[in-house]
Design a protein around this motif. Structure first.
Motif, PDB file in Angstrom:
ATOM      1  N   GLU A 172      28.264  32.624  39.662  1.00  0.00           N
ATOM      2  CA  GLU A 172      29.446  32.116  40.366  1.00  0.00           C
ATOM      3  C   GLU A 172      30.519  33.190  40.494  1.00  0.00           C
ATOM      4  O   GLU A 172      31.157  33.327  41.545  1.00  0.00           O
ATOM      5  CB  GLU A 172      30.015  30.895  39.631  1.00  0.00           C
ATOM      6  N   LEU A 173      30.708  33.955  39.433  1.00  0.00           N
ATOM      7  CA  LEU A 173      31.707  35.024  39.461  1.00  0.00           C
ATOM      8  C   LEU A 173      31.288  36.144  40.408  1.00  0.00           C
ATOM      9  O   LEU A 173      32.106  36.687  41.152  1.00  0.00           O
ATOM     10  CB  LEU A 173      31.919  35.566  38.045  1.00  0.00           C
ATOM     11  N   LEU A 174      29.988  36.447  40.415  1.00  0.00           N
ATOM     12  CA  LEU A 174      29.489  37.504  41.306  1.00  0.00           C
ATOM     13  C   LEU A 174      29.612  37.112  42.775  1.00  0.00           C
ATOM     14  O   LEU A 174      29.761  37.981  43.638  1.00  0.00           O
ATOM     15  CB  LEU A 174      28.028  37.833  40.973  1.00  0.00           C
ATOM     16  N   LYS A 175      29.550  35.808  43.068  1.00  0.00           N
ATOM     17  CA  LYS A 175      29.690  35.350  44.454  1.00  0.00           C
ATOM     18  C   LYS A 175      31.054  35.729  45.037  1.00  0.00           C
ATOM     19  O   LYS A 175      31.196  35.881  46.249  1.00  0.00           O
ATOM     20  CB  LYS A 175      29.509  33.831  44.536  1.00  0.00           C
TER      21      LYS A 175
ATOM     22  N   ALA B 239      44.116  34.117  46.042  1.00  0.00           N
ATOM     23  CA  ALA B 239      44.138  35.200  45.053  1.00  0.00           C
ATOM     24  C   ALA B 239      42.993  35.070  44.050  1.00  0.00           C
ATOM     25  O   ALA B 239      42.535  36.065  43.495  1.00  0.00           O
ATOM     26  CB  ALA B 239      45.488  35.209  44.327  1.00  0.00           C
ATOM     27  N   GLU B 240      42.503  33.849  43.825  1.00  0.00           N
ATOM     28  CA  GLU B 240      41.406  33.647  42.877  1.00  0.00           C
ATOM     29  C   GLU B 240      40.127  34.343  43.341  1.00  0.00           C
ATOM     30  O   GLU B 240      39.279  34.697  42.537  1.00  0.00           O
ATOM     31  CB  GLU B 240      41.141  32.150  42.689  1.00  0.00           C
ATOM     32  N   ASP B 241      39.998  34.544  44.672  1.00  0.00           N
ATOM     33  CA  ASP B 241      38.807  35.203  45.199  1.00  0.00           C
ATOM     34  C   ASP B 241      38.753  36.679  44.812  1.00  0.00           C
ATOM     35  O   ASP B 241      37.697  37.301  44.903  1.00  0.00           O
ATOM     36  CB  ASP B 241      38.768  35.098  46.735  1.00  0.00           C
ATOM     37  N   GLY B 242      39.886  37.238  44.419  1.00  0.00           N
ATOM     38  CA  GLY B 242      39.939  38.662  44.142  1.00  0.00           C
ATOM     39  C   GLY B 242      39.756  39.034  42.692  1.00  0.00           C
ATOM     40  O   GLY B 242      39.983  40.183  42.317  1.00  0.00           O
ATOM     41  N   LEU B 243      39.333  38.078  41.864  1.00  0.00           N
ATOM     42  CA  LEU B 243      39.248  38.345  40.429  1.00  0.00           C
ATOM     43  C   LEU B 243      38.212  39.403  40.107  1.00  0.00           C
ATOM     44  O   LEU B 243      38.363  40.163  39.154  1.00  0.00           O
ATOM     45  CB  LEU B 243      38.925  37.041  39.682  1.00  0.00           C
ATOM     46  N   LEU B 244      37.150  39.491  40.913  1.00  0.00           N
ATOM     47  CA  LEU B 244      36.088  40.466  40.646  1.00  0.00           C
ATOM     48  C   LEU B 244      35.944  41.422  41.836  1.00  0.00           C
ATOM     49  O   LEU B 244      34.858  41.685  42.302  1.00  0.00           O
ATOM     50  CB  LEU B 244      34.755  39.754  40.386  1.00  0.00           C
ATOM     51  N   GLY B 245      37.054  41.966  42.308  1.00  0.00           N
ATOM     52  CA  GLY B 245      37.012  42.842  43.469  1.00  0.00           C
ATOM     53  C   GLY B 245      36.709  44.284  43.155  1.00  0.00           C
ATOM     54  O   GLY B 245      36.480  45.090  44.052  1.00  0.00           O
ATOM     55  N   ASN B 246      36.677  44.644  41.879  1.00  0.00           N
ATOM     56  CA  ASN B 246      36.441  46.014  41.458  1.00  0.00           C
ATOM     57  C   ASN B 246      34.928  46.276  41.373  1.00  0.00           C
ATOM     58  O   ASN B 246      34.193  45.523  40.742  1.00  0.00           O
ATOM     59  CB  ASN B 246      37.103  46.226  40.086  1.00  0.00           C
ATOM     60  N   VAL B 247      34.471  47.345  42.031  1.00  0.00           N
ATOM     61  CA  VAL B 247      33.028  47.643  42.063  1.00  0.00           C
ATOM     62  C   VAL B 247      32.488  47.888  40.660  1.00  0.00           C
ATOM     63  O   VAL B 247      31.362  47.476  40.333  1.00  0.00           O
ATOM     64  CB  VAL B 247      32.764  48.868  42.965  1.00  0.00           C
ATOM     65  N   ARG B 248      33.261  48.550  39.814  1.00  0.00           N
ATOM     66  CA  ARG B 248      32.827  48.818  38.437  1.00  0.00           C
ATOM     67  C   ARG B 248      32.588  47.514  37.687  1.00  0.00           C
ATOM     68  O   ARG B 248      31.589  47.364  36.977  1.00  0.00           O
ATOM     69  CB  ARG B 248      33.887  49.664  37.718  1.00  0.00           C
ATOM     70  N   HIS B 249      33.502  46.559  37.859  1.00  0.00           N
ATOM     71  CA  HIS B 249      33.352  45.259  37.201  1.00  0.00           C
ATOM     72  C   HIS B 249      32.109  44.536  37.718  1.00  0.00           C
ATOM     73  O   HIS B 249      31.352  43.938  36.946  1.00  0.00           O
ATOM     74  CB  HIS B 249      34.576  44.378  37.453  1.00  0.00           C
ATOM     75  N   LYS B 250      31.904  44.588  39.031  1.00  0.00           N
ATOM     76  CA  LYS B 250      30.764  43.901  39.639  1.00  0.00           C
ATOM     77  C   LYS B 250      29.450  44.460  39.100  1.00  0.00           C
ATOM     78  O   LYS B 250      28.542  43.704  38.730  1.00  0.00           O
ATOM     79  CB  LYS B 250      30.812  44.063  41.163  1.00  0.00           C
TER      80      LYS B 250
END
Length: 463
Positions: A211-214, A391-402
């Protein structure tokens, strides 16, 4: 960390360019004593005697010549309730470049060291005030292009991602501890119901990770924007479209083909979506050396773009150059715009069928403001499936985090297979530990020092 010392005092100018007020910041155990040497308050009270988070009015003095450098306000903030969890002094002086540089020079002459890029935030991370994901949110906040990207960075800075990751790691560590106990005491085998419980917990965590990766792709768009390139032959309306987006005459528009010879880049905000839009030189065969460079540059931008807006002049017949451009953009995310439909149309959507499989074609007239709202809605549909963004959609916007979360999910999927097949306990533990380490890379608990150093070099001086 490479080259990092936490026992000295660092200093830097924390405001960029020229303004009414400039801030020179210091951090470290000796910074208040250092500031006291060069500050003369109007009430003659030593800064060392000041309470934390108080402001003093006076002058900065060159203590070698006794010259007054500037009239200032000095803020004293004592550890641990500061940005770096160290003592901090901020000198608010007049915002001229020369003034700020002179104040900084005097500070450095009295024993401080010039801070490295991002070193104040790095100290905040190293001293445990924030984790690495929150530190990265600082630069995202500074570089935010829209209110949604700003709020997304604030959510991360407030620790929302940290909380999700820490919760997953806590549950993982509980599972690992239970398995390790069985390994240490082999007379106690894992019961069947324990395997079932582990399978349920692992499945649930995999679902949470998925879900987070989506949200990762949407988050990347919110954080970095959509790299959008406007291409087409000369004089089809590329610069006019850019000016419409910007609501100003940013690009020169004439009836003379080839007016735009280089790229024109601007950020625009379309309903919360940050778009880096690039108006390029017209793509066509030319003997002009300068135009040739512009055409090659246009093609290079189109190769790397997230989205291509191809403009065709609908009032002219489809020519060989148009067909070559259509072939060039095959397999790229594209919207084709048939411009100048207020004139007699000589190109229609039907004529483009062989070139436009799975490509949206929109009839527009930039001059008459026709079809442009449909273009905006199509942009939203392409990148956000027509949904409103938040703004909640941007929680995992960092490529390193992904990437780290994806590695954690892969490890959890291996662990699930290991659990289902009732393989030995140490195999299960190994897979879960790999997942735990990958999650720890997001928060900085298990990350390589070189990666940390690289992250903070992206920061500006003084932050």
């Amino acid at each position: 960390m490479k080259g990092v010392r936490l026992d000295d005092t660092i200093a830097a100018i924390s405001t960029g360019g020229m303004g009414a007020i400039g801030i020179v910041r210091m951090s470290g155990g000796d910074c208040i004593a250092l500031a006291d040497k060069i500050f003369k308050g109007k009430k003659n009270i030593s800064l060392l005697q000041k309470k934390s988070h108080t402001i003093s009015y006076g002058n900065i003095i060159d203590n070698r010549t006794n010259d007054i450098i500037d009239e200032v306000l000095v803020t004293v903030m004592k550890a641990p309730n500061t940005y770096t969890k160290e003592d901090i002094v901020e000198i608010n002086c007049h915002g001229g470049i020369i003034v700020m540089q002179k104040v900084l020079e005097i500070i450095l002459n009295n024993g401080a060291r010039l801070a490295e890029p991002g070193e104040f935030t790095k100290r905040s991370f190293l001293n445990g005030r924030i984790d690495l994901s929150q530190a990265e949110a600082v630069i995202d906040l500074i570089q935010s292009k829209t209110d949604i990207s700003r709020q997304s960075a604030m959510n991360q800075l407030e620790g929302r991602l940290h909380k999700k990751v820490s919760d997953m790691r806590s549950r993982l560590l509980d599972m690992i501890a239970s398995i390790e106990a069985v390994i240490d005491y082999p007379e106690h085998d894992i019961e069947e119901d324990t395997y079932q419980t582990m399978e349920q917990k692992t499945t649930k965590m995999i679902e949470e990770m998925e879900e987070l990766l989506k949200t990762a792709d949407r988050g990347k768009v919110i954080r970095e924007g959509i790299q959008t390139v406007i291409i087409g032959k000369p004089n089809v309306g590329k610069s006019s479209l850019l000016n419409w987006f910007l609501e100003e005459e940013r690009a020169i528009v004439t009836d003379i083909p080839g007016t735009t010879r280089d790229t024109v880049e601007e950020y625009i905000n379309i309903e919360g979506i940050p778009i880096k839009i690039v108006d390029t030189a017209g793509i066509h065969e030319t003997g002009d050396i300068v135009e040739k460079i512009g055409v090659e540059k246009s093609k290079n931008y189109a190769e790397k773009a997230d989205l291509i807006l191809l403009i065709l002049d609908a009032s002219c017949h489809l020519e060989q150059e148009d067909k070559e451009i259509l072939n060039f953009i095959k397999d790229k995310k594209t919207i084709i715009l048939l411009n100048k439909i207020d004139l007699e149309q000589k190109i229609t959507k039907e004529m483009l069928i062989q070139y436009t499989q799975n490509v949206e074609v929109i009839n527009i007239s930039v001059k008459q403001n026709i079809g442009l709202e449909q273009l905006v809605q199509q942009l939203k549909k392409l990148f956000f499936e027509g949904k409103a963004i938040s703004a909640e959609d941007g929680l995992l916007g960092n490529v390193r985090h992904k990437n780290a979360l994806y590695q954690a999910k892969e490890a959890m999927e291996k662990a699930l297979t290991t659990i289902i097949t009732h393989m030995p306990e140490d195999f299960i533990s190994m897979d879960l530990q790999v997942a735990n380490i990958a999650l720890g890379e997001i928060t900085g608990d298990c990350v390589d020092e070189e990666i940390i150093d690289r992250i903070f070099t992206k920061f500006c001086l003084g932050k």
